[in-house]
Design a protein around this motif. Structure first.
Motif, PDB file in Angstrom:
ATOM      1  N   LEU A 101       0.851  -1.187   0.000  1.00  0.00           N
ATOM      2  CA  LEU A 101       0.000   0.000   0.000  1.00  0.00           C
ATOM      3  C   LEU A 101       0.888   1.239   0.000  1.00  0.00           C
ATOM      4  CD1 LEU A 101      -2.847   1.285   0.438  1.00  0.00           C
ATOM      5  CD2 LEU A 101      -2.498   0.944   2.890  1.00  0.00           C
ATOM      6  N   LYS A 102       0.677   2.093  -0.997  1.00  0.00           N
ATOM      7  CA  LYS A 102       1.465   3.336  -1.063  1.00  0.00           C
ATOM      8  C   LYS A 102       0.621   4.520  -0.614  1.00  0.00           C
ATOM      9  CE  LYS A 102       3.945   6.835  -1.874  1.00  0.00           C
ATOM     10  NZ  LYS A 102       3.776   7.858  -2.861  1.00  0.00           N
ATOM     11  N   LEU A 103       1.091   5.200   0.418  1.00  0.00           N
ATOM     12  CA  LEU A 103       0.406   6.397   0.913  1.00  0.00           C
ATOM     13  C   LEU A 103       1.307   7.594   0.682  1.00  0.00           C
ATOM     14  CD1 LEU A 103      -0.501   4.998   4.440  1.00  0.00           C
ATOM     15  CD2 LEU A 103      -2.116   5.305   2.562  1.00  0.00           C
ATOM     16  N   SER A 104       0.737   8.700   0.246  1.00  0.00           N
ATOM     17  CA  SER A 104       1.564   9.903   0.113  1.00  0.00           C
ATOM     18  C   SER A 104       1.701  10.529   1.490  1.00  0.00           C
ATOM     19  CB  SER A 104       0.916  10.892  -0.853  1.00  0.00           C
ATOM     20  OG  SER A 104      -0.220  11.459  -0.249  1.00  0.00           O
ATOM     21  N   GLY A 105       2.763  11.289   1.667  1.00  0.00           N
ATOM     22  CA  GLY A 105       2.936  11.992   2.930  1.00  0.00           C
ATOM     23  C   GLY A 105       1.761  12.919   3.187  1.00  0.00           C
ATOM     24  N   GLU A 106       1.290  13.527   2.094  1.00  0.00           N
ATOM     25  CA  GLU A 106       0.180  14.478   2.235  1.00  0.00           C
ATOM     26  C   GLU A 106      -1.085  13.820   2.781  1.00  0.00           C
ATOM     27  OE1 GLU A 106       0.105  16.203  -1.636  1.00  0.00           O
ATOM     28  OE2 GLU A 106       1.627  17.683  -1.105  1.00  0.00           O
ATOM     29  N   ALA A 107      -1.220  12.513   2.561  1.00  0.00           N
ATOM     30  CA  ALA A 107      -2.395  11.804   3.074  1.00  0.00           C
ATOM     31  C   ALA A 107      -2.443  11.864   4.602  1.00  0.00           C
ATOM     32  CB  ALA A 107      -2.378  10.354   2.604  1.00  0.00           C
ATOM     33  N   LEU A 108      -1.286  12.036   5.239  1.00  0.00           N
ATOM     34  CA  LEU A 108      -1.240  12.026   6.705  1.00  0.00           C
ATOM     35  C   LEU A 108      -1.590  13.374   7.338  1.00  0.00           C
ATOM     36  CD1 LEU A 108       1.945   9.961   7.662  1.00  0.00           C
ATOM     37  CD2 LEU A 108      -0.327   9.163   7.068  1.00  0.00           C
ATOM     38  N   VAL A 126       0.429  -7.313   4.747  1.00  0.00           N
ATOM     39  CA  VAL A 126       0.401  -5.897   4.369  1.00  0.00           C
ATOM     40  C   VAL A 126       1.769  -5.244   4.518  1.00  0.00           C
ATOM     41  CG1 VAL A 126      -0.736  -3.673   4.760  1.00  0.00           C
ATOM     42  CG2 VAL A 126      -1.948  -5.794   5.337  1.00  0.00           C
ATOM     43  N   SER A 127       2.226  -4.630   3.433  1.00  0.00           N
ATOM     44  CA  SER A 127       3.410  -3.786   3.517  1.00  0.00           C
ATOM     45  C   SER A 127       3.019  -2.382   3.052  1.00  0.00           C
ATOM     46  CB  SER A 127       4.547  -4.345   2.665  1.00  0.00           C
ATOM     47  OG  SER A 127       4.180  -4.336   1.298  1.00  0.00           O
ATOM     48  N   LEU A 128       3.758  -1.407   3.536  1.00  0.00           N
ATOM     49  CA  LEU A 128       3.428  -0.013   3.232  1.00  0.00           C
ATOM     50  C   LEU A 128       4.665   0.771   2.825  1.00  0.00           C
ATOM     51  CD1 LEU A 128       1.588   0.024   6.491  1.00  0.00           C
ATOM     52  CD2 LEU A 128       0.501   1.287   4.696  1.00  0.00           C
ATOM     53  N   VAL A 129       4.466   1.676   1.898  1.00  0.00           N
ATOM     54  CA  VAL A 129       5.487   2.691   1.614  1.00  0.00           C
ATOM     55  C   VAL A 129       4.811   4.018   1.854  1.00  0.00           C
ATOM     56  CG1 VAL A 129       6.778   3.876  -0.211  1.00  0.00           C
ATOM     57  CG2 VAL A 129       6.927   1.396  -0.001  1.00  0.00           C
ATOM     58  N   ILE A 130       5.499   4.867   2.596  1.00  0.00           N
ATOM     59  CA  ILE A 130       4.905   6.157   2.902  1.00  0.00           C
ATOM     60  C   ILE A 130       5.791   7.287   2.368  1.00  0.00           C
ATOM     61  CG2 ILE A 130       5.847   5.876   5.266  1.00  0.00           C
ATOM     62  CD1 ILE A 130       2.701   7.747   4.868  1.00  0.00           C
ATOM     63  N   GLY A 131       5.166   8.292   1.798  1.00  0.00           N
ATOM     64  CA  GLY A 131       5.898   9.433   1.253  1.00  0.00           C
ATOM     65  C   GLY A 131       6.302  10.412   2.342  1.00  0.00           C
ATOM     66  N   GLY A 132       6.807  11.554   1.926  1.00  0.00           N
ATOM     67  CA  GLY A 132       7.269  12.545   2.895  1.00  0.00           C
ATOM     68  C   GLY A 132       6.853  13.964   2.544  1.00  0.00           C
ATOM     69  N   GLY A 133       5.977  14.065   1.530  1.00  0.00           N
ATOM     70  CA  GLY A 133       5.605  15.378   1.006  1.00  0.00           C
ATOM     71  C   GLY A 133       4.937  16.311   2.001  1.00  0.00           C
ATOM     72  N   ASN A 134       4.410  15.781   3.090  1.00  0.00           N
ATOM     73  CA  ASN A 134       3.814  16.634   4.127  1.00  0.00           C
ATOM     74  C   ASN A 134       4.883  17.361   4.931  1.00  0.00           C
ATOM     75  OD1 ASN A 134       4.589  14.039   5.041  1.00  0.00           O
ATOM     76  ND2 ASN A 134       3.414  14.277   6.917  1.00  0.00           N
ATOM     77  N   ILE A 135       6.143  16.905   4.791  1.00  0.00           N
ATOM     78  CA  ILE A 135       7.235  17.503   5.569  1.00  0.00           C
ATOM     79  C   ILE A 135       8.276  18.157   4.657  1.00  0.00           C
ATOM     80  CG2 ILE A 135       9.059  17.061   7.277  1.00  0.00           C
ATOM     81  CD1 ILE A 135       7.318  14.625   8.217  1.00  0.00           C
ATOM     82  N   PHE A 136       8.804  17.396   3.709  1.00  0.00           N
ATOM     83  CA  PHE A 136       9.836  17.960   2.835  1.00  0.00           C
ATOM     84  C   PHE A 136       9.980  17.177   1.544  1.00  0.00           C
ATOM     85  CE2 PHE A 136      14.038  19.284   1.378  1.00  0.00           C
ATOM     86  CZ  PHE A 136      14.018  20.631   1.680  1.00  0.00           C
ATOM     87  N   ARG A 137      10.183  17.908   0.447  1.00  0.00           N
ATOM     88  CA  ARG A 137      10.505  17.280  -0.838  1.00  0.00           C
ATOM     89  C   ARG A 137      11.802  17.878  -1.369  1.00  0.00           C
ATOM     90  NH1 ARG A 137       4.819  17.481  -2.386  1.00  0.00           N
ATOM     91  NH2 ARG A 137       4.019  15.344  -2.357  1.00  0.00           N
ATOM     92  N   GLY A 138      12.678  17.000  -1.837  1.00  0.00           N
ATOM     93  CA  GLY A 138      13.989  17.440  -2.346  1.00  0.00           C
ATOM     94  C   GLY A 138      13.873  18.468  -3.447  1.00  0.00           C
ATOM     95  N   VAL A 139      12.923  18.266  -4.354  1.00  0.00           N
ATOM     96  CA  VAL A 139      12.769  19.194  -5.490  1.00  0.00           C
ATOM     97  C   VAL A 139      12.434  20.594  -4.982  1.00  0.00           C
ATOM     98  CG1 VAL A 139      11.422  19.686  -7.560  1.00  0.00           C
ATOM     99  CG2 VAL A 139      11.990  17.337  -6.992  1.00  0.00           C
ATOM    100  N   VAL A 171       0.245  -3.247  -6.250  1.00  0.00           N
ATOM    101  CA  VAL A 171       0.568  -1.982  -5.578  1.00  0.00           C
ATOM    102  C   VAL A 171      -0.744  -1.231  -5.457  1.00  0.00           C
ATOM    103  CG1 VAL A 171       1.771   0.228  -5.726  1.00  0.00           C
ATOM    104  CG2 VAL A 171       2.878  -1.832  -6.581  1.00  0.00           C
ATOM    105  N   MET A 172      -1.139  -0.907  -4.244  1.00  0.00           N
ATOM    106  CA  MET A 172      -2.368  -0.143  -4.064  1.00  0.00           C
ATOM    107  C   MET A 172      -1.984   1.292  -3.758  1.00  0.00           C
ATOM    108  SD  MET A 172      -4.913  -2.607  -2.054  1.00  0.00           S
ATOM    109  CE  MET A 172      -5.536  -4.057  -2.870  1.00  0.00           C
ATOM    110  N   LYS A 173      -2.289   2.155  -4.686  1.00  0.00           N
ATOM    111  CA  LYS A 173      -1.913   3.557  -4.505  1.00  0.00           C
ATOM    112  C   LYS A 173      -3.125   4.330  -3.991  1.00  0.00           C
ATOM    113  CE  LYS A 173      -0.265   7.708  -6.348  1.00  0.00           C
ATOM    114  NZ  LYS A 173       0.963   8.435  -6.263  1.00  0.00           N
ATOM    115  N   ALA A 174      -3.037   4.731  -2.723  1.00  0.00           N
ATOM    116  CA  ALA A 174      -4.144   5.460  -2.105  1.00  0.00           C
ATOM    117  C   ALA A 174      -4.055   6.933  -2.492  1.00  0.00           C
ATOM    118  CB  ALA A 174      -4.072   5.311  -0.592  1.00  0.00           C
ATOM    119  N   THR A 175      -5.175   7.475  -2.986  1.00  0.00           N
ATOM    120  CA  THR A 175      -5.214   8.903  -3.326  1.00  0.00           C
ATOM    121  C   THR A 175      -6.510   9.479  -2.769  1.00  0.00           C
ATOM    122  OG1 THR A 175      -6.425   8.566  -5.368  1.00  0.00           O
ATOM    123  CG2 THR A 175      -4.031   8.480  -5.536  1.00  0.00           C
ATOM    124  N   ASN A 176      -6.754  10.751  -3.058  1.00  0.00           N
ATOM    125  CA  ASN A 176      -8.022  11.317  -2.594  1.00  0.00           C
ATOM    126  C   ASN A 176      -9.061  11.401  -3.707  1.00  0.00           C
ATOM    127  OD1 ASN A 176      -6.764  13.309  -3.946  1.00  0.00           O
ATOM    128  ND2 ASN A 176      -6.562  14.714  -2.222  1.00  0.00           N
TER     129      ASN A 176
END
Ligand code: UDP
Length: 234
Positions: free
Chosen positions: A8-15, A45-58, A155-160
């Motif tokens: 399950l892939k969650l974006s940081g922004e989801a948090l 269940v495995s998860l990958v979580i993003g970090g966009g709610n805190i910081f993005r390199g770009v 891969v389950m990509k959770a979005t809004n």
């Protein structure tokens, strides 16, 4: 159950919920509830979580920061999110392990493929933190990579939004949602699913991607059961 092992892939922004940044404990709690629901039915269940709610390199690089340093910061941000998720899962009585793509042994185990698979077999929820461990990649690519490595079935990509549309449903009321779509079409029509590296990895290894809305309670369960939620890319 349609799927027995998922990533399950969650974006940081989801948090961050409606807060605008950081982590909303209530949202993390809701996510943990949904994970618990499927874990209790035996899904690995495995998860990958993003970090966009805190910081993005770009974002750092556009303001003059060294890109690699920014990406290191972004990967550390994903670890903050991963630890929050691990905590929420444990508070619900689940066993969870953060495996980090960057060695930080005082905080989490390092990512080792066989260890990850062993945790899953033992019923532990595995959270892959620190992305791929390399700059210039995204957590979408980390999700595709780890899912392939651990033989996840999807891969389950959770979005809004509740799937992939032929145009932006927030701008075009006539937009039509796809139930299934091929990798070829995603590339040809430049549909926004995941970044190109992630799509390439999944396509090459015939790993399906389900894009769905996890804000809706019960949707993760429905997705795992193979009910018609979201859009399946295969
Ligand atoms: N990142 C990276 N390598 C990776 C994964 C992530 O360098 O393998 C960095 C990159 O700076 C990225 C940040 O971590 O912007 C947060 O990840 P991402 O933007 O994918 O998070 P999301 O958009 O899913 O919240």
């Amino acid at each position: 159950m349609k799927y027995r092992r998922i990533l399950l892939k969650l974006s940081g922004e989801a948090l961050m919920g409606n807060q605008g940044n950081g982590i909303d404990p209530e949202v993390v709690n809701l996510i943990a509830n949904q994970v618990k629901e499927i874990r209790e039915l035996g899904v690995e269940v495995s998860l990958v979580i993003g970090g966009g709610n805190i910081f993005r390199g770009v974002a750092g690089a556009t303001k003059g920061m060294d890109r690699v340093t920014g990406d290191h910061m972004g990967m550390l941000a994903t670890m903050i999110n991963a630890l929050a998720l691990q905590d929420a899962l444990e508070q619900k009585g689940l066993h969870a392990r953060v495996l980090s793509g960057i060695e930080m042994p005082k905080v989490a185990e390092s990512y080792i493929r066989r260890r990850a698979m062993r945790h899953l077999e033992k019923g532990r929820v595995v959270i892959f933190g620190a992305g791929t461990g390399n700059p210039y990649f995204s957590t979408d690519t980390a999700a595709a990579l780890r899912a392939n490595e651990i033989n996840a079935e999807v891969v389950m990509k959770a979005t809004n939004v509740d799937g992939i549309y032929d145009s932006d449903p927030r701008k075009n009321p006539e937009a039509v949602r796809y139930e299934t779509v091929s990798f070829q079409e995603v590339l040809e029509k430049d549909l926004k699913v995941m970044d190109a590296a992630a799509i390439a990895l999944c396509r090459e290894n015939k790993l399906p991607i389900l894009v769905f809305n996890m804000v809706e309670p019960g949707n993760l369960l429905a997705a795992v059961q193979g009910k018609a939620v979201g859009t399946l890319v295969n």
